[in-house]
Write a protein that holds these residues in place. Structure first.
Motif, PDB file in Angstrom:
ATOM      1  N   GLN A   1       0.830  -1.195   0.000  1.00 17.58           N
ATOM      2  CA  GLN A   1       0.000   0.000   0.000  1.00 17.58           C
ATOM      3  C   GLN A   1       0.871   1.254   0.000  1.00 17.58           C
ATOM      4  O   GLN A   1       2.038   1.222   0.403  1.00 17.58           O
ATOM      5  N   HIS A   2       0.284   2.356  -0.437  1.00 16.60           N
ATOM      6  CA  HIS A   2       0.948   3.643  -0.362  1.00 16.60           C
ATOM      7  C   HIS A   2      -0.101   4.716  -0.090  1.00 16.60           C
ATOM      8  O   HIS A   2      -1.286   4.527  -0.342  1.00 16.60           O
ATOM      9  N   TRP A   3       0.355   5.833   0.452  1.00 18.29           N
ATOM     10  CA  TRP A   3      -0.541   6.962   0.713  1.00 18.29           C
ATOM     11  C   TRP A   3      -0.735   7.765  -0.562  1.00 18.29           C
ATOM     12  O   TRP A   3       0.216   8.040  -1.293  1.00 18.29           O
ATOM     13  N   ASN A   4      -1.975   8.150  -0.794  1.00 17.64           N
ATOM     14  CA  ASN A   4      -2.325   8.964  -1.957  1.00 17.64           C
ATOM     15  C   ASN A   4      -2.878  10.303  -1.479  1.00 17.64           C
ATOM     16  O   ASN A   4      -3.621  10.370  -0.497  1.00 17.64           O
ATOM     17  N   ARG A   5      -2.515  11.364  -2.154  1.00 15.88           N
ATOM     18  CA  ARG A   5      -3.027  12.700  -1.835  1.00 15.88           C
ATOM     19  C   ARG A   5      -3.974  13.143  -2.940  1.00 15.88           C
ATOM     20  O   ARG A   5      -3.623  13.115  -4.118  1.00 15.88           O
ATOM     21  N   ARG A   6      -5.175  13.559  -2.533  1.00 16.59           N
ATOM     22  CA  ARG A   6      -6.164  14.012  -3.520  1.00 16.59           C
ATOM     23  C   ARG A   6      -6.580  15.444  -3.201  1.00 16.59           C
ATOM     24  O   ARG A   6      -6.983  15.755  -2.080  1.00 16.59           O
ATOM     25  N   TYR A   7      -6.456  16.304  -4.200  1.00 16.66           N
ATOM     26  CA  TYR A   7      -6.934  17.682  -4.069  1.00 16.66           C
ATOM     27  C   TYR A   7      -8.458  17.679  -4.159  1.00 16.66           C
ATOM     28  O   TYR A   7      -9.040  17.219  -5.130  1.00 16.66           O
ATOM     29  N   MET A   8      -9.120  18.196  -3.124  1.00 20.55           N
ATOM     30  CA  MET A   8     -10.577  18.170  -3.075  1.00 20.55           C
ATOM     31  C   MET A   8     -11.192  19.422  -3.691  1.00 20.55           C
ATOM     32  O   MET A   8     -12.233  19.357  -4.335  1.00 20.55           O
ATOM     33  N   GLY A   9     -10.552  20.569  -3.480  1.00 21.76           N
ATOM     34  CA  GLY A   9     -11.109  21.824  -3.970  1.00 21.76           C
ATOM     35  C   GLY A   9     -10.871  22.925  -2.960  1.00 21.76           C
ATOM     36  O   GLY A   9     -10.009  22.821  -2.087  1.00 21.76           O
ATOM     37  N   THR A  10     -11.639  23.978  -3.056  1.00 24.69           N
ATOM     38  CA  THR A  10     -11.496  25.114  -2.151  1.00 24.69           C
ATOM     39  C   THR A  10     -12.804  25.385  -1.422  1.00 24.69           C
ATOM     40  O   THR A  10     -13.885  25.061  -1.908  1.00 24.69           O
ATOM     41  N   TYR A  11     -12.685  25.974  -0.261  1.00 17.70           N
ATOM     42  CA  TYR A  11     -13.864  26.411   0.482  1.00 17.70           C
ATOM     43  C   TYR A  11     -13.913  27.937   0.472  1.00 17.70           C
ATOM     44  O   TYR A  11     -12.927  28.609   0.174  1.00 17.70           O
ATOM     45  N   THR A  12     -15.059  28.469   0.782  1.00 15.12           N
ATOM     46  CA  THR A  12     -15.237  29.921   0.816  1.00 15.12           C
ATOM     47  C   THR A  12     -14.845  30.447   2.187  1.00 15.12           C
ATOM     48  O   THR A  12     -15.318  29.951   3.212  1.00 15.12           O
ATOM     49  N   ALA A  13     -13.975  31.429   2.210  1.00 16.36           N
ATOM     50  CA  ALA A  13     -13.553  32.053   3.462  1.00 16.36           C
ATOM     51  C   ALA A  13     -14.163  33.441   3.581  1.00 16.36           C
ATOM     52  O   ALA A  13     -14.492  34.084   2.579  1.00 16.36           O
ATOM     53  N   LYS A  14     -14.318  33.893   4.804  1.00 21.12           N
ATOM     54  CA  LYS A  14     -14.820  35.248   5.027  1.00 21.12           C
ATOM     55  C   LYS A  14     -13.836  36.266   4.459  1.00 21.12           C
ATOM     56  O   LYS A  14     -12.631  36.022   4.423  1.00 21.12           O
ATOM     57  N   PRO A  15     -14.342  37.411   4.028  1.00 24.22           N
ATOM     58  CA  PRO A  15     -13.408  38.476   3.623  1.00 24.22           C
ATOM     59  C   PRO A  15     -12.617  38.945   4.830  1.00 24.22           C
ATOM     60  O   PRO A  15     -13.093  38.869   5.973  1.00 24.22           O
ATOM     61  N   PRO A  16     -11.394  39.417   4.632  1.00 18.70           N
ATOM     62  CA  PRO A  16     -10.579  39.867   5.768  1.00 18.70           C
ATOM     63  C   PRO A  16     -11.225  41.044   6.472  1.00 18.70           C
ATOM     64  O   PRO A  16     -11.935  41.848   5.851  1.00 18.70           O
ATOM     65  N   PRO A  17     -11.006  41.170   7.768  1.00 24.13           N
ATOM     66  CA  PRO A  17     -11.609  42.285   8.509  1.00 24.13           C
ATOM     67  C   PRO A  17     -11.015  43.620   8.090  1.00 24.13           C
ATOM     68  O   PRO A  17      -9.862  43.706   7.651  1.00 24.13           O
ATOM     69  N   VAL A  18     -11.805  44.658   8.210  1.00 26.08           N
ATOM     70  CA  VAL A  18     -11.343  46.007   7.904  1.00 26.08           C
ATOM     71  C   VAL A  18     -10.486  46.494   9.057  1.00 26.08           C
ATOM     72  O   VAL A  18     -10.885  46.440  10.216  1.00 26.08           O
ATOM     73  N   LYS A  19      -9.274  46.934   8.727  1.00 25.90           N
ATOM     74  CA  LYS A  19      -8.383  47.425   9.766  1.00 25.90           C
ATOM     75  C   LYS A  19      -8.889  48.751  10.304  1.00 25.90           C
ATOM     76  O   LYS A  19      -9.221  49.658   9.552  1.00 25.90           O
ATOM     77  N   LYS A  20      -8.968  48.844  11.630  1.00 27.91           N
ATOM     78  CA  LYS A  20      -9.427  50.074  12.267  1.00 27.91           C
ATOM     79  C   LYS A  20      -8.333  50.599  13.189  1.00 27.91           C
ATOM     80  O   LYS A  20      -7.690  49.845  13.900  1.00 27.91           O
ATOM     81  N   ARG A  21      -8.176  51.911  13.175  1.00 27.62           N
ATOM     82  CA  ARG A  21      -7.206  52.512  14.075  1.00 27.62           C
ATOM     83  C   ARG A  21      -7.791  52.585  15.463  1.00 27.62           C
ATOM     84  O   ARG A  21      -8.937  52.992  15.658  1.00 27.62           O
ATOM     85  N   HIS A  22      -6.993  52.157  16.434  1.00 28.46           N
ATOM     86  CA  HIS A  22      -7.471  52.148  17.810  1.00 28.46           C
ATOM     87  C   HIS A  22      -7.604  53.561  18.355  1.00 28.46           C
ATOM     88  O   HIS A  22      -6.672  54.355  18.297  1.00 28.46           O
ATOM     89  N   LEU A  23      -8.762  53.882  18.879  1.00 30.36           N
ATOM     90  CA  LEU A  23      -8.997  55.185  19.510  1.00 30.36           C
ATOM     91  C   LEU A  23      -9.207  54.972  20.999  1.00 30.36           C
ATOM     92  O   LEU A  23     -10.063  54.191  21.399  1.00 30.36           O
ATOM     93  N   PRO A  24      -8.444  55.632  21.865  1.00 28.59           N
ATOM     94  CA  PRO A  24      -8.601  55.432  23.304  1.00 28.59           C
ATOM     95  C   PRO A  24      -9.944  55.972  23.788  1.00 28.59           C
ATOM     96  O   PRO A  24     -10.480  56.936  23.245  1.00 28.59           O
ATOM     97  N   MET A  25     -10.485  55.304  24.796  1.00 27.38           N
ATOM     98  CA  MET A  25     -11.753  55.742  25.383  1.00 27.38           C
ATOM     99  C   MET A  25     -11.495  56.959  26.276  1.00 27.38           C
ATOM    100  O   MET A  25     -10.700  56.898  27.211  1.00 27.38           O
ATOM    101  N   THR A  26     -12.130  58.095  25.965  1.00 35.99           N
ATOM    102  CA  THR A  26     -11.939  59.312  26.752  1.00 35.99           C
ATOM    103  C   THR A  26     -13.287  59.961  27.014  1.00 35.99           C
ATOM    104  O   THR A  26     -14.288  59.658  26.364  1.00 35.99           O
ATOM    105  N   SER A  27     -13.313  60.871  27.937  1.00 38.57           N
ATOM    106  CA  SER A  27     -14.520  61.652  28.217  1.00 38.57           C
ATOM    107  C   SER A  27     -14.130  63.117  28.364  1.00 38.57           C
ATOM    108  O   SER A  27     -13.015  63.440  28.780  1.00 38.57           O
ATOM    109  N   ASP A  28     -15.027  64.000  28.030  1.00 43.86           N
ATOM    110  CA  ASP A  28     -14.775  65.444  28.116  1.00 43.86           C
ATOM    111  C   ASP A  28     -15.001  65.879  29.546  1.00 43.86           C
ATOM    112  O   ASP A  28     -16.055  65.640  30.136  1.00 43.86           O
ATOM    113  N   THR A  29     -14.005  66.552  30.151  1.00 41.92           N
ATOM    114  CA  THR A  29     -14.119  66.979  31.540  1.00 41.92           C
ATOM    115  C   THR A  29     -14.800  68.333  31.687  1.00 41.92           C
ATOM    116  O   THR A  29     -15.060  68.778  32.787  1.00 41.92           O
TER     117      THR A  29
END
Length: 580
Positions: A526-554
C-alpha cells in the motif's frame, strides 16, 4: 559595539540580524543591476536562515552551551560573527557612507511578494512565534541602493561572515544545499525571477544557478502566464523523482502505522486575522475568543452547503468500513425503535449506545482556528453515525502561538468551559460547542505537558507523527482532520509518507486535501495517496481600524480616560448568540 554584542545571547543576536535583513527589500522602482544586488542580498539571507534552522536556534530546548560541546572558543567565534553581521546591517552612518544606501520611508511589502528566503522566514517565525518588536532606527527606515559598487562590498562582507558561521560544521553541506534549493523550488515559480536568480548566483553559487536554469528549461515545455507548472521538486534538487511504491507508509522516526481505512484531511487556512485587529490572540483569553463565532474563517451561511469543509469531509467517510454488523438491518432496527418511542410517547432523542465512528479535528491554539474547527465539527455532527470532536493541540503551531505559550491557551479554554457550564442558561449553539470540544483530552494534555516537552521532537513532521500515534489502536477512528495555516501545513502535506509535491501544485490557503491509503497496482503493498478536493469559501478579511482610546470630556477642554467596563460571561454570550 563588540563588548555590547558579547553580552547578548546568540539567539537574540540571530533574531536581530534576521530583522535587519528585512529592511533592504522594500524599494519601489529599481534598476536592473540594483534588482540583481537585492537578490544577492536575499541569497545571503537565505544561507543565514538555513544556518539558524540547522543549529536549532529558536527551539524552546535550545542550549547554546551544549550546541558547541562546551567549547568556549567556538561559541565566542559564532557570537562575534553574529555581532559583526548586526554591526554591518544596523549602523546607519556606515550604511550611508560606506555601503551606498539611502534612507527612505517604509514601504509595505505586498502580500504576493515571493523571495528566495520567504519559505525559510516562515519556518523561522513559526518556531519563534510572535516576538515583541523593539523600536530601533531600522523600524522607521527602509534602505534603498544608491551606489551599486559600494553595496556590492556589503554583500561580500556578509558572505564572508556567513561562511565563517558555516565553518562551525553544523549539518552536512549536502543537506544545507538541498534545503536552499528546495526553498528556491517552493517560493520562486516565476520564470522572470528564475532568470534573475540564475544571474545573481552565477559567480558565488554556480550550483544554484544551474538549478534555476534547469527549472527554466523545464518550464518552457509547459508554462502558463509565465509560471511553472507541475515541475517536481526532486528534479530541481538534482535527484531522481521517488516512485510512490518506494515511499514509506509510516509516520515519523518512530515508524507509526495507521489502519488502512483511516483517512487524513487537511484544511488549509490563512494566518491568524486577529494580528491585524485591535484584539490579537492572547493565550490567557483564548477561551472567550474561541467561542466567538465571528472569529471563524468560515461564513455561517455556508454551514449546510456542499462546499463547506464539514459537509465535504462527512460525505467521504463511510462508517460501514469500521464495523462487521449488517448496516441495513441496523438502520431498520433504529427506525423501528424510533417508531416505538413515538407510539409510546417517549423521548426520541438518539441513544448513547448507537454505533458511531470518531472524527478528530486538530488545530493550533489560535482563536480563528478553534472557532473554525468548532464550526466544522458541528457540520460533521449532522451526518448519521459520525461523532466529531475538537482537540486544541499546542504541538501544532500558528503565526500567533508557539508550543511554550499554547499550553496557556488550552488552560484558558478549559477554564472558560467550566465558566459556561456553571451558567443558569446556555444557548443551543454554545451547548453544541461545549459538546464537541474534547475537554478530557485537553486536561490530560495540560497534565502531561512537562513530561512530553522533554522528549517531544521539534520537527513538525515528528510532532505530527505523535498526533497520529494516539490513534493507532483506535478501531472506530475514521478520520483525522488537521486545520492549520498553509505555511505550516505545506511541509506536512508533502512529507513522507505522503507523495512529494510538484512546483505547480503547491498547496494554498482555502484548499482541502484528502490523504488515504491505496494498493499499489500489481503488488500487495500500500501507499498513501493525496487528492486535491477543492477550495472552500472564506470570510473576507476584517477592515483594519485605528485604535482610539476611550476618553470623556471633563468640561474644561481636556479629556479624561475612561476605564474599560468589566464584562461577564453572560453579557458576552448574549452578544455572541445574536451573531449565531
Amino acid at each position: 559595539m563588540e563588548a555590547a554584542g558579547l553580552s547578548i545571547g546568540i539567539a537574540a543576536l540571530f533574531t536581530t540580524c534576521v530583522q535587519c535583513f528585512e529592511y533592504f527589500k522594500a524599494a519601489t522602482t529599481l534598476r536592473a543591476d540594483f534588482e540583481i544586488l537585492l537578490l544577492k542580498l536575499e541569497i545571503e539571507q537565505e544561507r543565514f536562515l538555513v544556518w539558524g534552522e540547522d543549529t536549532g536556534i529558536g527551539n524552546s530546548d535550545w542550549d547554546e552551551n551544549s550546541l558547541f560541546n562546551g567549547d568556549p572558543k567556538r561559541q565566542d567565534l559564532v557570537r562575534r560573527c553574529l555581532d559583526a553581521i548586526r554591526g554591518l546591517l544596523d549602523n546607519a552612518e556606515d550604511l550611508k557612507s560606506k555601503y551606498g544606501v539611502q534612507p527612505t520611508s517604509p514601504v509595505t511589502r505586498s502580500a504576493d511578494h515571493h523571495s528566495i528566503s520567504s519559505n525559510a522566514l516562515k519556518r523561522l517565525r513559526l518556531r519563534f512565534g510572535r516576538s515583541p518588536d523593539k523600536p530601533t532606527i531600522l523600524r522607521k527606515t527602509t534602505w534603498v541602493i544608491h551606489d551599486a559598487a559600494k553595496f556590492g562590498k556589503l554583500i561580500e562582507h556578509l558572505r564572508d561572515l556567513i561562511n565563517g558561521l558555516k565553518k562551525d560544521g553544523h549539518g552536512p553541506r549536502d543537506t544545507l544545499q538541498e534545503k536552499v534549493q528546495t526553498d528556491i523550488a517552493y517560493m520562486i515559480d516565476d520564470i522572470g525571477k528564475l532568470r534573475l536568480l540564475s544571474e545573481a548566483c552565477e559567480d558565488a553559487y554556480p550550483e544554484w544557478s544551474d538549478t534555476a536554469r534547469s527549472a527554466i528549461d523545464a518550464s518552457e515545455l509547459g508554462t502558463e502566464g509565465g509560471y511553472l507548472k507541475n515541475y517536481p521538486f526532486a528534479q530541481l534538487r538534482g535527484t531522481n523523482v521517488m516512485d510512490v511504491d518506494d515511499l514509506p507508509t509510516h509516520f515519523g522516526d518512530e515508524k507509526v502505522f495507521l489502519d488502512p481505512q483511516l483517512q487524513i484531511f487537511f484544511i488549509l487556512m490563512e494566518q491568524c486575522r486577529n494580528q491585524e485587529t485591535e484584539l490579537p490572540c492572547e493565550q490567557t483569553g483564548l477561551g472567550r475568543m474561541s467561542f466567538d463565532v465571528t472569529k471563524s474563517f468560515l461564513p455561517a451561511m455556508t454551514q449546510n452547503t456542499r462546499s463547506h469543509p464539514g459537509q465535504w469531509i462527512g460525505k467521504l467517510i463511510n462508517p460501514r468500513n469500521f464495523t462487521s454488523m449488517d448496516f441495513n438491518r441496523y438502520e431498520e432496527y433504529l427506525m423501528s425503535m424510533s417508531m416505538r418511542e413515538i407510539n409510546e410517547g417517549l423521548d426520541t432523542a438518539p441513544s448513547t449506545g448507537r454505533f458511531s465512528v470518531q472524527v478528530y479535528l486538530y488545530c493550533a491554539p489560535c482563536s480563528c482556528q478553534v472557532a473554525s474547527a468548532l464550526q466544522v465539527a458541528w457540520s460533521l455532527g449532522e451526518f448519521p453515525h459520525l461523532d466529531a470532536c475538537v482537540r486544541v493541540d499546542y504541538r501544532l503551531q500558528s503565526s500567533c502561538s508557539i508550543a511554550s505559550s499554547g499550553i496557556n491557551g488550552i488552560q484558558s479554554i478549559i477554564g472558560y468551559m467550566k465558566e459556561l457550564e456553571n451558567l443558569a442558561y446556555l444557548s443551543t449553539s454554545h451547548q453544541a460547542r461545549l459538546k464537541v470540544i474534547d475537554r478530557q483530552w485537553l486536561e490530560q494534555a495540560v497534565y502531561n505537558y512537562e513530561d512530553e516537552t522533554q522528549t517531544m521532537s521539534k520537527s513538525p513532521a515528528n510532532q505530527f507523527s505523535q498526533i497520529v500515534k494516539d490513534h493507532v489502536h483506535e478501531q472506530t477512528c475514521a478520520a483525522l482532520v488537521i486545520l492549520g495555516e498553509a505555511d505550516y501545513c505545506i511541509p506536512l502535506v508533502g512529507a513522507p509518507p505522503f507523495p512529494p509535491l510538484s512546483l505547480g501544485k503547491v498547496p494554498r490557503e482555502t484548499e482541502l486535501y484528502q490523504m488515504s491509503q491505496q494498493w499499489s497496482q500489481g503488488t500487495v503493498k500500500q501507499h498513501w495517496n493525496r487528492r486535491y478536493m477543492g477550495t472552500y469559501t472564506a470570510k473576507p478579511p476584517p477592515v483594519k481600524k485605528r485604535h482610539l482610546p476611550m476618553t470623556s470630556d471633563t468640561g474644561d477642554g481636556s479629556q479624561q480616560s475612561l476605564p474599560p467596563a468589566k464584562r461577564s460571561a453572560t453579557s458576552e454570550l448574549s452578544q455572541i448568540d445574536s451573531q449565531d
